[in-house]
Design a protein around this motif. Structure first.
Motif, PDB file in Angstrom:
ATOM      1  N   THR A 202       0.833  -1.205   0.000  1.00  0.00           N
ATOM      2  CA  THR A 202       0.000   0.000   0.000  1.00  0.00           C
ATOM      3  C   THR A 202       0.866   1.253   0.000  1.00  0.00           C
ATOM      4  O   THR A 202       0.568   2.232  -0.700  1.00  0.00           O
ATOM      5  CB  THR A 202      -0.916   0.005   1.237  1.00  0.00           C
ATOM      6  OG1 THR A 202      -1.716  -1.177   1.228  1.00  0.00           O
ATOM      7  CG2 THR A 202      -1.815   1.235   1.250  1.00  0.00           C
ATOM      8  N   TYR A 206       1.087   4.543  -2.491  1.00  0.00           N
ATOM      9  CA  TYR A 206       0.980   5.921  -1.988  1.00  0.00           C
ATOM     10  C   TYR A 206       2.210   6.740  -2.403  1.00  0.00           C
ATOM     11  O   TYR A 206       2.091   7.881  -2.858  1.00  0.00           O
ATOM     12  CB  TYR A 206       0.856   5.910  -0.472  1.00  0.00           C
ATOM     13  CG  TYR A 206       0.906   7.288   0.138  1.00  0.00           C
ATOM     14  CD1 TYR A 206      -0.245   8.065   0.240  1.00  0.00           C
ATOM     15  CD2 TYR A 206       2.117   7.835   0.587  1.00  0.00           C
ATOM     16  CE1 TYR A 206      -0.194   9.337   0.780  1.00  0.00           C
ATOM     17  CE2 TYR A 206       2.179   9.104   1.125  1.00  0.00           C
ATOM     18  CZ  TYR A 206       1.015   9.849   1.225  1.00  0.00           C
ATOM     19  OH  TYR A 206       1.076  11.115   1.745  1.00  0.00           O
ATOM     20  N   TYR A 209       2.089   7.668  -6.028  1.00  0.00           N
ATOM     21  CA  TYR A 209       1.159   8.776  -6.268  1.00  0.00           C
ATOM     22  C   TYR A 209       1.813  10.108  -5.916  1.00  0.00           C
ATOM     23  O   TYR A 209       1.739  11.084  -6.682  1.00  0.00           O
ATOM     24  CB  TYR A 209      -0.105   8.557  -5.434  1.00  0.00           C
ATOM     25  CG  TYR A 209      -0.911   9.808  -5.192  1.00  0.00           C
ATOM     26  CD1 TYR A 209      -1.693  10.374  -6.193  1.00  0.00           C
ATOM     27  CD2 TYR A 209      -0.862  10.445  -3.942  1.00  0.00           C
ATOM     28  CE1 TYR A 209      -2.412  11.536  -5.965  1.00  0.00           C
ATOM     29  CE2 TYR A 209      -1.576  11.590  -3.712  1.00  0.00           C
ATOM     30  CZ  TYR A 209      -2.352  12.137  -4.723  1.00  0.00           C
ATOM     31  OH  TYR A 209      -3.049  13.287  -4.492  1.00  0.00           O
ATOM     32  N   ASP A 210       2.464  10.168  -4.749  1.00  0.00           N
ATOM     33  CA  ASP A 210       3.108  11.399  -4.306  1.00  0.00           C
ATOM     34  C   ASP A 210       4.203  11.817  -5.286  1.00  0.00           C
ATOM     35  O   ASP A 210       4.316  12.995  -5.662  1.00  0.00           O
ATOM     36  CB  ASP A 210       3.700  11.175  -2.901  1.00  0.00           C
ATOM     37  CG  ASP A 210       3.996  12.481  -2.190  1.00  0.00           C
ATOM     38  OD1 ASP A 210       3.158  13.395  -2.272  1.00  0.00           O
ATOM     39  OD2 ASP A 210       5.055  12.586  -1.555  1.00  0.00           O
ATOM     40  N   THR A 251      -0.896  16.566   2.382  1.00  0.00           N
ATOM     41  CA  THR A 251      -1.295  15.187   2.065  1.00  0.00           C
ATOM     42  C   THR A 251      -0.745  14.213   3.105  1.00  0.00           C
ATOM     43  O   THR A 251      -1.447  13.302   3.555  1.00  0.00           O
ATOM     44  CB  THR A 251      -0.792  14.790   0.669  1.00  0.00           C
ATOM     45  OG1 THR A 251      -1.285  15.730  -0.294  1.00  0.00           O
ATOM     46  CG2 THR A 251      -1.270  13.398   0.295  1.00  0.00           C
ATOM     47  N   ALA A 255      -2.941  12.049   5.743  1.00  0.00           N
ATOM     48  CA  ALA A 255      -2.872  10.586   5.632  1.00  0.00           C
ATOM     49  C   ALA A 255      -2.459   9.923   6.939  1.00  0.00           C
ATOM     50  O   ALA A 255      -2.972   8.848   7.292  1.00  0.00           O
ATOM     51  CB  ALA A 255      -1.896  10.206   4.512  1.00  0.00           C
ATOM     52  N   ILE A 286       4.277   6.180   5.116  1.00  0.00           N
ATOM     53  CA  ILE A 286       3.781   7.483   4.640  1.00  0.00           C
ATOM     54  C   ILE A 286       4.823   8.567   4.883  1.00  0.00           C
ATOM     55  O   ILE A 286       5.108   9.396   3.999  1.00  0.00           O
ATOM     56  CB  ILE A 286       2.453   7.839   5.346  1.00  0.00           C
ATOM     57  CG1 ILE A 286       1.326   6.949   4.830  1.00  0.00           C
ATOM     58  CG2 ILE A 286       2.100   9.302   5.113  1.00  0.00           C
ATOM     59  CD1 ILE A 286       0.016   7.137   5.581  1.00  0.00           C
TER      60      ILE A 286
END
Length: 329
Positions: A202, A206, A209-210, A251, A255, A286
């Protein structure tokens, strides 16, 4: 206008600029230290794998009015004193006990001991066995899934950004995220379980995407430079990272808030241990993903491109123009 808005506007206009590209040598040294440290973690604290990967026995006790975990540990060790035991609470009235692989006789004795300490009928205690071959299959399929994910990511990013160098920088950033996240996870002493593997995958999504959002801004800035640009290539990349910095911070904060709530309140405070594996992996990932995009992936892309003849020539013209105008080079 709020302070955060002014800060964002100053970053976007270039009035305030953090040297993500200009100090990249320092960021790369820090990244190398973190990666090497994460790789060396198993020497200090060997990585533990859950029963799903190593194989073992599992007991579930249901119908409890008070699922005290310490009773399960004492019951198992009363039969097999040196057994490795992991106890988790399932709902409000059950506990799950995972141990090393046991013989049939030990399994029956542990089931009886669990029923005795919890004061429930033997029918409320169920046992099962997970073989190591199942764990080997999960490991093999996870590695194949990771390899396919990275290969597809490389191809799709190369097609979207029309340069393989952005793909290479993004993939190296993902590898950086994965190694550091696994290192921190192992250092915390948590066993790697299927839930943790889901958390790692996951985080890769993420992080991708960032990175894609930041790279999209970099492509926009560098494509607008042209022959009359007053910025070098590295300065255009650095401006793009600063222009997306507030978005990256927002973000990341948004998150980690729900994940942190699950980890610290749900798992550590309220005792929902079944959530700790995946929430710790995602929480650490993250934060590392945000760091890696800003300090590793974007500076790497700039480094990859600055050696190209066209970019070297344009950078030289920009610097000569500044020198003639008496501006700092």
């Amino acid at each position: 206008m709020g302070a955060m808005s002014r800060f964002g506007n100053d970053l976007y206009s270039g009035k305030i600029s953090f040297p993500f590209v200009g100090r990249r040598r320092l960021w790369f040294i820090i990244a190398a230290v973190l990666v090497i440290g994460s790789v060396l973690v198993p020497l200090v604290r060997p990585i533990q794998f859950s029963i799903e990967f190593t194989g073992g026995s599992q007991f579930t006790v249901t119908g409890l009015s008070s699922p005290d975990q310490s009773l399960a540990t004492s019951a198992v060790q009363s039969v097999v004193p040196d057994a490795t035991t992991k106890v988790t609470t399932v709902g409000d009235s059950a506990v799950r006990v995972q141990t090393d692989q046991m013989t049939d006789a030990d399994t029956r004795a542990v089931s009886a001991a669990l029923a005795d300490v919890y004061g429930v009928p033997s029918s409320e205690v169920t046992s099962s066995f997970i073989g190591p071959s199942w764990g080997a299959d999960v490991t093999r399929q996870s590695l194949w899934g990771l390899a396919i994910f990275l290969a597809l990511t490389f191809i799709i990013l190369a097609l979207y950004f029309r340069t393989w160098k952005m793909s290479a920088a993004a993939i190296l950033g993902l590898v950086d995220v994965l190694i550091i996240t696994v290192g921190v996870y192992a250092l915390a002493g948590f066993p790697i379980s299927p839930a943790a593997v889901i958390g790692f995958l996951t985080i890769l999504a993420y992080s991708l995407y960032d990175t894609t959002v930041v790279f999209d801004k970099i492509r926009e800035n560098t494509s607008e430079d042209g022959e009359i640009s007053g910025r070098t290539f590295g300065e255009s990349v650095n401006l793009a990272v600063n222009q997306t910095l507030v978005r990256s911070i927002n973000t990341t904060v948004v998150a980690i808030l729900p994940v942190g709530a699950i980890l610290f309140i749900g798992a550590f405070w309220l005792g929902a241990q079944t959530l700790s594996d995946i929430s710790l992996a995602i929480f650490v990932g993250i934060i590392v993903a945000a760091y890696s995009t800003l300090f590793v992936a974007a500076p790497l892309y700039s480094l990859f491109r600055e050696g190209e003849p066209d970019i070297k020539s344009r950078n030289a013209r920009v610097l000569e123009s500044r020198e003639r105008a008496g501006q700092p080079v």
